[in-house]
Each structure stands twice: as C-alpha cells, then as structure tokens.
Design an enzyme around this catalytic site. Structure first.
Site, mmCIF file in Angstrom:
data_model
loop_
_atom_site.group_PDB
_atom_site.id
_atom_site.type_symbol
_atom_site.label_atom_id
_atom_site.label_comp_id
_atom_site.label_asym_id
_atom_site.label_seq_id
_atom_site.Cartn_x
_atom_site.Cartn_y
_atom_site.Cartn_z
ATOM 1 N N ARG A 53 0.838 -1.208 0.000
ATOM 2 C CA ARG A 53 0.000 0.000 0.000
ATOM 3 C C ARG A 53 0.871 1.256 0.000
ATOM 4 N NH1 ARG A 53 -0.664 4.791 2.465
ATOM 5 N NH2 ARG A 53 -0.121 3.812 4.452
ATOM 6 N N ASP A 54 1.563 1.514 1.093
ATOM 7 C CA ASP A 54 2.299 2.765 1.236
ATOM 8 C C ASP A 54 3.429 2.831 0.210
ATOM 9 O OD1 ASP A 54 3.029 5.197 2.221
ATOM 10 O OD2 ASP A 54 3.677 4.502 4.187
ATOM 11 N N HIS B 293 8.889 6.862 9.260
ATOM 12 C CA HIS B 293 9.588 7.013 7.991
ATOM 13 C C HIS B 293 11.053 7.281 8.284
ATOM 14 C CE1 HIS B 293 6.189 7.660 4.870
ATOM 15 N NE2 HIS B 293 5.801 6.849 5.830
ATOM 16 N N ASN C 90 9.597 4.713 3.951
ATOM 17 C CA ASN C 90 9.320 3.832 5.092
ATOM 18 C C ASN C 90 10.573 3.131 5.604
ATOM 19 O OD1 ASN C 90 6.311 3.872 5.234
ATOM 20 N ND2 ASN C 90 6.566 3.280 3.100
ATOM 21 N N CYS D 277 9.288 9.619 0.130
ATOM 22 C CA CYS D 277 8.530 10.604 0.875
ATOM 23 C C CYS D 277 8.138 11.694 -0.110
ATOM 24 C CB CYS D 277 9.389 11.168 1.995
ATOM 25 S SG CYS D 277 8.451 12.253 3.029
ATOM 26 N N HIS E 126 4.227 3.949 13.078
ATOM 27 C CA HIS E 126 4.556 3.988 11.650
ATOM 28 C C HIS E 126 5.598 5.082 11.455
ATOM 29 C CE1 HIS E 126 3.368 3.700 7.263
ATOM 30 N NE2 HIS E 126 3.938 4.894 7.272
#
Length: 313
Positions: free
Chosen positions: A17-18, A213, A253, A244, A211
């Site tokens: 997803r991300d 980064h 991530n 990002c 979560h």
C-alpha cells in the site's frame, strides 16, 4: 483475530500500500499476488494490501479488492487496507478485509491538502464508518492512523496536546485502535517515547501501532524508543519503498528486512525468516524494474553471530 502468542512484536508490512501508491508505475496484479504470497511465506502475519480509493486518483490501487481475496486465501494472514472515507470503507468491508486504517491528519492544513477535508468533515466520515461497521460488519476492526503527529511539512510544529485530543476523540467515536505515524520523517526517539506514553495513558488498550519514515535516518532509533514504552506493532515496507512525497530523493518507510534483524538480534521474536524475506524482493524487482530498493541487511547479510530470538531468551 490475531493469534500472536508465539511472537513478541508484530510487523505490519505496508509495502503493497504505502510503497506502491507512492511509486508512479503500477505493478501488475499477478506480480503483486506473488509478492504478497512471498511476504506471507516469509512469516509476515499482517499485510496492508492496498487502499480503497478512486482508481482515477490512484490507478496503482485499483486491484485492492482482488488482493484482499488473495490475502484471505493465505493461511493465517491478517489482511488490512487503507480507507479514506465511507465509500472506501464499504468497498473494503464487502471485499472481506480484517481491518481498515483511516488516515487522520492531526494537522488540519495537511488534512485539507491530503484528503480535502476539514477536521469536522473527517469526524463525520469516521462516525459513518463506525456506524456501518457496527451494524453490518461487526467482526472488522477499525484503526485511526493519526498522521503528522511528530510535525508537518505544511503546518510545521504539531502540539502534542492536539495529538492526544485527536486520539481521545477517535477512541470515543468507537475505533478499535489509534496508531501514530511520522508521515514526514520528523520524529526523534525522545519525542516518540513521550508521545506513545501519553497515548497509552489517555486511551489505554486502544493505543496501537507505530509507523515511522526513515526520511532523515531516524527510523530504527524511533522503533527502539517505541518498543521501550510498550508498542508491540510496527509498520515497515519491504525494501523501504514508498519515497517521501515531500522530501524528494529521501527513502520513505523503514525497511522491513532491517527491522526484522534489529528486533530478532535484540531477542524479540517476529516470526519472520530473513532469508525468505530478502528473497521476496525478487517480485518487487520484477514488478517495478528500476525502482530503488533500500536496506542494509539484503546487501550485508546477517553476520556470523546472528541468532533468531527464542522464547524467554
């Protein structure tokens, strides 16, 4: 739903997803299926397979329902998806997800630029989603993923009181979990310890995942800080994919491979096999040729003194 008595830390893999939604190219559905199977085969128990959003907006996520069905067919896999609104939630619930995560920006300017909604509108949406879940899909979990909690590229400073107030509001609205996300890679370990401690004090067992980064290289340091204050679910992305959007050229991530090594070498069981995990990168390379993949462990290996964590080690 989760039976995780044999692990200490749950890694939630968010690459499909991300990672994929921030890459311009669209990975073919069949390769995504193979990749998700390989990730699950390496021992990952929770995978965020995609987002239920308009395919016009994010064509990379158009196959989310098919991927939920695939994820559900893999034994023991807990399938999650990101959902920005009621329409997405309805689709995700009908597709058979185990959990949805709703992204909630603590910074209102970020909310307006990200999902074009004020906080008041966001609250309406969350209320509607919780009501739909309660009446028709009682077994599905809802997480509020609070974003921009450690700072925001638009607003700058985000007061911790705002974060806690938002977390309490979400808990009162009936979500099952409130996670905290460092959307733009501003967090530091001192801040992480303080905010997760306040989160647990304010919402108790509703306090959820972390979560982070790695935009500024603090990702794994922040993981250690979160674990020190009792966080047991950490999001990560294979190969660190998902750049990002506000920091071009920065890795996004934290890297799942490096995270597994960190946790296992600290004596914390993840249930993940590092060699099989690294091998799963092959599907990513096939599906997104030329996309940069990050991570130290895939290049350096685990070293001669490495042992997987054991129970009560």
């Amino acid at each position: 739903m989760h039976n995780n008595n044999d692990i200490d830390i749950l890694i939630s893999e968010v690459g499909p997803r991300d990672g994929l939604q921030s890459v311009k190219a669209t990975m073919p559905t069949e390769l995504k299926r193979q990749w998700i199977s390989a990730l699950a085969g390496a021992g990952l128990r929770e995978i965020e397979i995609g987002s239920f959003v308009s395919p016009k907006l994010l064509p990379q996520m158009a196959d989310a329902a098919q991927l939920v069905a695939h994820g559900r067919s893999l034994p023991g896999l807990f399938v999650t998806a990101l959902v920005p609104n009621l329409r997405g939630a309805q689709a995700a619930f009908e597709a058979g997800v185990h959990k949805i995560t709703m992204p909630i920006s603590v910074s209102e300017p970020h909310s307006l630029s990200n999902i074009r909604k004020t906080h008041a509108q966001v609250f309406e949406e969350v209320r509607s989603v919780v009501a739909l879940r309660n009446t028709q899909f009682p077994h599905i979990q809802i997480e509020a993923g609070l974003s921009t909690v450690f700072g925001c590229t638009i607003q700058g400073e985000v007061p911790e009181d705002d974060v806690i107030r938002m977390a309490v509001t979400m808990a009162e609205m009936g979500v099952d979990e409130v996670g905290l996300a460092d959307t733009v890679g501003y967090a530091n370990p001192t801040q992480v310890r303080r905010l997760f401690t306040r989160l647990r004090d304010s919402v108790g067992t509703v306090a959820g995942s972390a979560h982070f980064h790695n935009t500024r290289g603090q990702g794994l340091a922040n993981v250690v800080a979160a674990i020190e204050v009792g966080v047991t679910t950490i999001d990560a992305s294979q190969g660190g994919i998902g750049g990002c959007p506000y920091a071009p050229g920065a890795s996004g991530n934290i890297v799942t491979e490096d995270l597994v090594y960190l946790l296992e070498s600290m004596g914390l069981r993840t249930g993940v096999d590092i060699e099989r995990l690294v091998a799963a990168r092959e599907w990513l390379q096939r599906g997104l040729p030329g996309e940069p993949l990050y991570g130290f462990i895939p290049d350096a290996g685990v070293g001669k003194n490495f042992h997987y964590a054991k129970k009560d080690a």
